[in-house]
Design a protein around this motif. Structure first.
Motif, PDB file in Angstrom:
ATOM      1  N   ARG A 129       0.702  -1.125   0.009  1.00 62.78           N
ATOM      2  CA  ARG A 129       0.062   0.178  -0.090  1.00 62.78           C
ATOM      3  C   ARG A 129       0.724   1.261  -0.038  1.00 62.78           C
ATOM      4  NH1 ARG A 129      -3.197  -3.527   3.236  1.00 62.78           N
ATOM      5  NH2 ARG A 129      -2.093  -3.122   5.023  1.00 62.78           N
ATOM      6  N   ALA A 154      -1.180  -6.313  -2.883  1.00 63.22           N
ATOM      7  CA  ALA A 154      -1.605  -4.816  -2.350  1.00 63.22           C
ATOM      8  C   ALA A 154      -1.284  -3.555  -2.993  1.00 63.22           C
ATOM      9  CB  ALA A 154      -0.769  -4.953  -0.903  1.00 63.22           C
ATOM     10  N   THR A 155      -0.326  -3.628  -3.947  1.00 63.11           N
ATOM     11  CA  THR A 155      -0.229  -2.406  -4.833  1.00 63.11           C
ATOM     12  C   THR A 155      -1.350  -2.127  -5.758  1.00 63.11           C
ATOM     13  OG1 THR A 155       1.107  -3.422  -6.325  1.00 63.11           O
ATOM     14  CG2 THR A 155       2.385  -2.264  -4.430  1.00 63.11           C
ATOM     15  N   ALA A 158      -4.148  -0.847  -4.004  1.00 65.33           N
ATOM     16  CA  ALA A 158      -4.228   0.324  -3.517  1.00 65.33           C
ATOM     17  C   ALA A 158      -4.487   1.259  -4.730  1.00 65.33           C
ATOM     18  CB  ALA A 158      -2.994   0.642  -2.963  1.00 65.33           C
TER      19      ALA A 158
END
Length: 266
Positions: A129, A154-155, A158
């Motif tokens: 994130r 997670a990137t 995000a």
């Protein structure tokens, strides 16, 4: 053929990756520790474009740059990073070059391209994130492929427009070595799929990891090979002559001088 990811763009090979920043003997004598704010600043001041570091999570869920799971080696405190608050870590690192969080590293050094090893399982999501807005200048890795993929996922969650670059975990590298031994083009291609770099030791025990066959296969698939941790200049030059793309070193200042000259292969 090289990766199209922006992490690699505009910087010639061989790449010098400052391992945990830069701590010269003089700095070490003054108590400066690896992965500290001072170590990152020193690598940047020495001209390093790439800084390799490690990510752990504090008790209050802050990602910090720290290699070991506990404080024993660096501060003499036996507690795990996960059991210590950010404020207390800052106090413990105050006379060791200063603690640096991942957010601080990205903000304070906007020209640096970070190579981040996600050490703690609980840190993967938060690392992903945090780096999402800076994915163009981050390479994510971990010995654990599952942890590496969790950080990459997670990137995406995000809202990052691109994924960070990534290097293979231990299981992927093991599959690649088996594929190379069997000369299976399909298995080699499968092992290198979605991988931008192989970051490996030259040898693992009696096994030679970095070989002409591995280099040829990686380069055919647009994957770079970075070798760690190389501090001898003769070894640096020898590996570069083999067409290694990057050297991970504790002495980025020495490596930058030793490897200065005509750029390597594109």
């Amino acid at each position: 053929m090289t990766s199209a990811h922006p992490w690699f763009a505009g910087s010639a090979t061989p790449r010098v990756l400052a391992h945990r920043g830069l701590v010269t003997p003089a700095a070490a004598a003054q108590g400066v520790a690896e992965n500290s704010f001072a170590a990152v600043a020193a690598a940047h001041a020495a001209g390093a474009t790439y800084i390799e570091s490690d990510c752990h999570l504090t008790a209050d869920d802050v990602v910090v740059l720290f290699h070991d799971p506990d404080l024993t080696r660096v501060t003499g405190d036996p507690r795990a990073i996960a059991d210590v608050s950010l404020r207390e870590l800052e106090r413990l690192m105050a006379d060791r070059g200063g603690l640096i969080t991942l957010r601080q590293a990205l903000d304070a050094f906007p020209a640096v391209r970070f190579n981040l090893d996600v050490k703690a399982e609980g840190a993967a999501g938060e690392v992903g994130r945090i780096v999402a807005p800076q994915a163009h200048r981050v390479l994510l890795t971990s010995f654990s492929d599952a942890r590496r993929r969790e950080a990459l996922d997670a990137t995406a969650r995000a809202g990052s427009s691109i994924r960070p670059a990534t290097s293979a975990g231990t299981a992927t590298i093991a599959r690649l070595l088996v594929a190379l031994a069997t000369r299976s083009k399909s298995l080699i291609g499968r092992a290198l799929r979605d991988i931008d770099a192989l970051q490996v030791p030259e040898r693992q025990g009696r096994l030679r990891v970095v070989t002409p066959r591995l280099l040829d296969a990686a380069h055919r698939h647009g994957v770079e090979v970075h070798v760690w941790t190389i501090n001898d200049t003769d070894d640096m030059r020898r590996l570069v002559s083999m067409r290694v793309d990057g050297i991970v070193t504790d002495r980025a200042d020495v490596a930058l001088r030793a490897l200065a000259g005509p750029p390597g292969h594109p």
